[in-house]
Design an enzyme around this catalytic site. Sequence first.
Site, PDB file in Angstrom:
ATOM      1  N   GLY A  46       0.833  -1.196   0.000  1.00  0.00           N
ATOM      2  CA  GLY A  46       0.000   0.000   0.000  1.00  0.00           C
ATOM      3  C   GLY A  46       0.868   1.245   0.000  1.00  0.00           C
ATOM      4  CD  GLN A  51       3.394   5.935   2.594  1.00  0.00           C
ATOM      5  OE1 GLN A  51       2.415   5.417   2.082  1.00  0.00           O
ATOM      6  NE2 GLN A  51       4.364   5.224   3.144  1.00  0.00           N
ATOM      7  CB  CYS A  94       4.901   2.176   7.182  1.00  0.00           C
ATOM      8  SG  CYS A  94       4.481   3.685   6.287  1.00  0.00           S
ATOM      9  CG  LEU A  95       6.552   0.940   1.209  1.00  0.00           C
ATOM     10  CD1 LEU A  95       6.033   1.218  -0.194  1.00  0.00           C
ATOM     11  CD2 LEU A  95       7.666  -0.097   1.178  1.00  0.00           C
ATOM     12  CG  HIS A 136      -0.896   1.340   7.093  1.00  0.00           C
ATOM     13  ND1 HIS A 136       0.027   0.864   7.996  1.00  0.00           N
ATOM     14  CD2 HIS A 136      -0.210   2.177   6.269  1.00  0.00           C
ATOM     15  CE1 HIS A 136       1.219   1.404   7.730  1.00  0.00           C
ATOM     16  NE2 HIS A 136       1.095   2.197   6.676  1.00  0.00           N
ATOM     17  CD  GLU A 137      -1.088   2.500   2.602  1.00  0.00           C
ATOM     18  OE1 GLU A 137      -0.575   3.640   2.594  1.00  0.00           O
ATOM     19  OE2 GLU A 137      -0.434   1.496   2.931  1.00  0.00           O
ATOM     20  CG  HIS A 140       0.178   6.993   5.310  1.00  0.00           C
ATOM     21  ND1 HIS A 140       1.340   7.417   5.908  1.00  0.00           N
ATOM     22  CD2 HIS A 140       0.333   5.668   5.114  1.00  0.00           C
ATOM     23  CE1 HIS A 140       2.166   6.375   6.075  1.00  0.00           C
ATOM     24  NE2 HIS A 140       1.566   5.299   5.611  1.00  0.00           N
TER      25      HIS A 140
HETATM   26 NI    NI Z   1       2.380   3.390   5.546  1.00  0.00          NI
END
Ligand code: NI
Length: 175
Positions: A46, A51, A94-95, A136-137, A140
Amino acid sequence: MATLPIIIAPDPRLKVKCAPVDNVDEAIVTLMADMLETMYLAPGIGLAAPQVGVTKRVIIVDAAGKDDDPNPIKMANPELLSVSEELWTYEEGCLSLPEHYAEVERPARIKVGYLDENNTRCELEAEDLLATCIQHEMDHLEGTLFVDHISALKRNMILRKLVKTKKLKAHDAAD
Ligand code: NI
């Protein structure tokens, strides 16, 4: 399509509340495609627009298993229409917080409304991993990271390590 640099925490750009998309126009469609390419390359399941430095309410997810066909889902202005009382726990990553993981508890099933890449209003019911990934996304887009769901002690430990890694990288780059 192009891959985009991913912002690593801690960074004030990851703490911003993102603005709704007026219309899923060509620019948003391109953003979605670039985000998907960036996520697959990383690899991750995701990615949210902030991000990659875009403070718009756009997310993409693909929670398909390794042996399954890809299942990319692109969403603009996602909103939770309903959530289950039952919870589901998953060790999230998370990236933007590479190599750090923590268990987070979220509703196990959700119904989400959004605009797809054709600017069409859609609804999706999701459970378990896909539901967690979407939530989760969506976090953000509010400037919330998965570490904001865990104890301050554990959060600060992770963030301190990320700062240290950033300093080491900056130092290496300067050599
Ligand atoms: Ni994330």
